[in-house]
Each structure stands twice: as C-alpha cells, then as structure tokens.
Enzyme design. Sequence first.
Site, PDB file in Angstrom:
ATOM      1  N   GLN A 151      38.538  33.471  29.178  1.00 35.32           N
ATOM      2  CA  GLN A 151      39.608  32.865  29.965  1.00 35.32           C
ATOM      3  C   GLN A 151      40.402  33.929  30.715  1.00 35.32           C
ATOM      4  OE1 GLN A 151      40.273  29.447  30.254  1.00 35.32           O
ATOM      5  NE2 GLN A 151      41.666  30.129  31.850  1.00 35.32           N
ATOM      6  N   ASP A 211      30.590  30.155  33.658  1.00 32.54           N
ATOM      7  CA  ASP A 211      31.638  30.191  34.676  1.00 32.54           C
ATOM      8  C   ASP A 211      31.073  30.566  36.045  1.00 32.54           C
ATOM      9  OD1 ASP A 211      34.239  29.381  34.549  1.00 32.54           O
ATOM     10  OD2 ASP A 211      35.045  31.259  33.765  1.00 32.54           O
ATOM     11  N   LYS A 271      39.506  22.268  27.810  1.00 28.09           N
ATOM     12  CA  LYS A 271      38.063  22.518  27.740  1.00 28.09           C
ATOM     13  C   LYS A 271      37.496  22.105  26.388  1.00 28.09           C
ATOM     14  CE  LYS A 271      38.446  26.172  31.161  1.00 28.09           C
ATOM     15  NZ  LYS A 271      38.709  27.583  31.422  1.00 28.09           N
TER      16      LYS A 271
END
Length: 284
Positions: A96, A119, A52
């Site tokens: 995460q 997200d 990322k």
Amino acid sequence: MATILSGKEVAQDIRADIAKEVDRLKEKGVTPALTVVLVGEDPASQSYVTGKMRACEEVGMRSEVIRMPDTISQQELLDTVERLNQNPNVHGILVQLPLPPQIEEKAVIETIDPRKDVDGFHPINIGKLMIGDDTFVSCTPAGIIELIKRTGTSLKGKRVVVVGRSNIVGKPVSLLLLQEHATVTICHSHTQDLTAITKQADVLIVAVGRAGLIGKEHVSPGTVVIDVGVNRNEAGKLVGDVRFDEVLDQASWITPVPGGVGPLTITMLLKNTVKAAKQIENVD
C-alpha cells in the site's frame, strides 16, 4: 442533462462474475489469495486496505494484511516482499502506497514478482502494456475503461483527452485507450490553452488531484466525463477534479465523486488476483 455513471453498480456486476470464477477455481483446489503490506498508520491507507479485505471476503478470496511500523528500514520491507514472492500460497502482492520517506517506492515495486504484481506497477508489466502484450493492468485505468464501455460508447476513432500524466493513471490509461483505437491527447501542468483541447474531446478523463479544475467551459455538449480526482474541499467534503454540478448539464455521461471510479479500482484488483492465481497454479 448527463446520465450519472455509477461505479458502484458496475462494480457489483463484475464482482458477481468474479465470485462465480472463484467458486469454480475452488472446485479445482485453488483459492485466489491476496496479501497486502501496510506500512504505518496513515488513516487513508488503513481505510483503503480495509475496503480491499472486505472485497476479497465478499467474492470468497483469501486475504491477509501484514502490518509494519513506519520506522522499518527499506531492507526489512524488501525482505518481507521477497518472502511473499517465494510463498506458493500467495498469488497477489500489494504494498500500500504511500510509503515512509526512508523507503524508496521504486525499489519496493521492482522487488515484487511480476507474476504477483496485481497492482500492475512493475516495470515488466508496464512494458508489456506498452507493447500490447497480455499483462496485469493498473487497477484504476482498467476500471476507467470498463466504465466507458458500460456507457455503450465505442472508443474506436474517438477523440479522448486525458488530463494528467501520472504513472498510476494518466500514462497507463492512455496506453489502454490506444489499444481500443482511440485518438489520445495527454494534457498536464505545462499544457497551453487547456480549454481549447478539452473541448475537442468525445471522452474526457481527468486525473490530476486538483479540486474543481474542470468546469463547464472545458466540456463540449455530449462529452463522456470520467472524474478520477479525489480531493477534500474546505468543508472536508470529498470532491473530484470536475465541477460536477456545472458539467452535469453539458456531458452525456459523468462519474460522481465518490462512487464513480473508486469502486472499480478495488474490483480490478480482485480480477487481477484471480488472473494471477490461474497463471501461477496453471489452471484454466
């Protein structure tokens, strides 16, 4: 024989467009910025985060990783997220997953400011998706839709079977498919006669995390097959939920594992972060 649908190539095309958009925003004094919170030292999570960060650099975005030990308390993590919510220089926040057992994943997701939830997991954004409002869409489902469209397949009126009902892929991709006017069937571990249902599909999306679950017997000739599964077989090789070599002769298009859906997931994260920056900074 099916045409292999490379997510890498599609991702490169989209990232080129994102890079141009980032340059345009920089001219207006806005640099999209993503912060990722990484708890613990899980090798897979570290690898995902590295990818990322590399992708952010590639398109000219700012990025930062906040690393925290897996011994932290839930409150410490929530306080960190809240500080990022209040930081005007952060446009996108990603915690995460998975998280250590002492931390409630749901509480963390609900603490993220929905305007920075790149997200697409916050209940407010999921609710907006449900009713068809503009929102941040979960990255993997958004990437799946992009891949299907790149085949030239119109989803309008098509029979789409989704195998898997997770909050991360199965449910949100089904909602996106409905927005595209597809007729959607969701299958799961309690579905009876899975083969009879999957063989009806014009488009088959498999996202259950069971290596080789879907074989030639599940797929009718000409089906578009999107394999979201990422598993390791006994030899340690990455494989999908679909028995690729078998289905290759049946499908019209098929995604490989790796190199199929995966590259689109990070690309959609970049796209969401740019969108968040524009909304928060109130620029077009």
